[in-house]
Scaffold this motif. Structure first.
Motif, mmCIF file in Angstrom:
data_model
loop_
_atom_site.group_PDB
_atom_site.id
_atom_site.type_symbol
_atom_site.label_atom_id
_atom_site.label_comp_id
_atom_site.label_asym_id
_atom_site.label_seq_id
_atom_site.Cartn_x
_atom_site.Cartn_y
_atom_site.Cartn_z
ATOM 1 N N LEU A 49 0.831 -1.206 0.000
ATOM 2 C CA LEU A 49 0.000 0.000 0.000
ATOM 3 C C LEU A 49 0.867 1.258 0.000
ATOM 4 O O LEU A 49 0.551 2.252 -0.669
ATOM 5 C CB LEU A 49 -0.930 -0.010 1.214
ATOM 6 N N GLY A 50 1.960 1.215 0.749
ATOM 7 C CA GLY A 50 2.881 2.341 0.780
ATOM 8 C C GLY A 50 3.535 2.581 -0.573
ATOM 9 O O GLY A 50 3.754 3.734 -0.987
ATOM 10 N N MET A 51 3.854 1.508 -1.273
ATOM 11 C CA MET A 51 4.435 1.635 -2.612
ATOM 12 C C MET A 51 3.454 2.309 -3.562
ATOM 13 O O MET A 51 3.845 3.123 -4.409
ATOM 14 C CB MET A 51 4.846 0.260 -3.134
ATOM 15 N N ALA A 52 2.170 1.992 -3.418
ATOM 16 C CA ALA A 52 1.153 2.625 -4.257
ATOM 17 C C ALA A 52 1.052 4.118 -3.957
ATOM 18 O O ALA A 52 0.939 4.937 -4.873
ATOM 19 C CB ALA A 52 -0.200 1.947 -4.036
ATOM 20 N N ALA A 53 1.102 4.475 -2.672
ATOM 21 C CA ALA A 53 1.049 5.887 -2.290
ATOM 22 C C ALA A 53 2.278 6.633 -2.800
ATOM 23 O O ALA A 53 2.187 7.770 -3.274
ATOM 24 C CB ALA A 53 0.940 6.011 -0.775
ATOM 25 N N LYS A 54 3.422 5.981 -2.734
ATOM 26 C CA LYS A 54 4.662 6.608 -3.193
ATOM 27 C C LYS A 54 4.651 6.817 -4.696
ATOM 28 O O LYS A 54 5.002 7.898 -5.202
ATOM 29 C CB LYS A 54 5.859 5.740 -2.791
ATOM 30 N N LEU A 55 4.239 5.797 -5.435
ATOM 31 C CA LEU A 55 4.255 5.877 -6.888
ATOM 32 C C LEU A 55 3.225 6.875 -7.409
ATOM 33 O O LEU A 55 3.468 7.590 -8.383
ATOM 34 C CB LEU A 55 4.002 4.494 -7.492
#
Length: 238
Positions: free
Chosen positions: A58-64
């Motif tokens: 989920l954090g990777m999605a927010a970052k991207l």
């Protein structure tokens, strides 16, 4: 994060050393929902994080996407919070603001999976919160993913009154009463058009299944209700 490297591969590499049970297809689905909902207002809320496998996705999605924060709420049990039941299975209970909040009460953890999957976590880390923090830090997500030790009720007490959630992932207590209560509490912040997701849905937890059936599928408040992977169910709020 590389724009040309398959995101499935990047997720696999990011979580390969993180203890937990979330399979890659489930993590990819959560990532995709979080990433493609970035045009909506609001943050991402995870209830039940363990050592951080799904929180990293989920954090990777927010970052991207460059949109939103990820709020992770978990009881984060220490080793001494676990206890052995009379039948040899395991459960745990954590003191939260003077309340004893338990888990694995209705469906306890058998000794074999406890010794295989859970006990080793406390050999590698001081506790699950340290394991979670390490997972988030190692993936460069500390500025996007935050943790709260508690349950949903205690989180909402300290969350901003203006909190908006575009995606909620529920993996807390699996009893019918607990899941129903979590749905009701989350609906206070879940925006219209936002997604609500459930782990361990329509697998082996009757309480989870019954709560989803009554409060999501049979409700007029949700659309696109669908089991996406072996144990992940999602729906969009109308």
């Amino acid at each position: 994060m590389s724009p040309t490297k398959p995101i499935t591969t990047q997720i696999e590499e990011a979580v390969q050393d993180i203890p937990g049970w979330s399979p890659i297809d489930q993590l990819l689905t959560l990532f995709t929902l979080a990433y493609t909902s970035a045009d909506l207002d609001g943050d991402i809320l995870e209830l039940g994080s363990w050592c951080g496998r799904s929180a990293v996705a989920l954090g990777m999605a927010a970052k991207l996407s460059g949109k939103g924060k990820v709020h992770c709420v978990d009881l984060f049990p220490e080793k001494n919070d676990w206890f052995k039941n009379e039948d040899g299975t395991y459960s745990f209970a954590v003191n939260i603001e003077g309340r004893l909040v338990g888990a694995y009460g209705e469906q306890t953890v058998w000794a074999e999976p406890y010794e295989r999957d859970i006990a080793p976590v406390y050999e590698r880390f001081a506790g699950t919160l340290e394991a979670f923090t390490t997972s988030i830090s190692n993936n460069g997500l500390s500025n996007l993913v935050s943790s709260v030790k508690g349950d949903l009720m205690s989180f909402l007490k300290i969350a901003p009154k203006s909190l908006k959630v575009r995606l909620a992932f529920i993996d807390g207590d699996h009893s019918y009463e607990a899941v129903s209560n979590d749905i009701a509490l989350i609906e206070g912040s879940l925006i219209h058009g936002g997604w609500i997701c459930f782990d361990d849905a329509f697998s082996s937890y009757k309480g989870v299944n019954d709560a989803i059936q009554k409060h999501i599928i049979d409700s007029d408040n949700y659309e696109f209700c669908q089991q996406m992977t072996r144990k992940l169910f999602v729906a969009r709020r109308r």
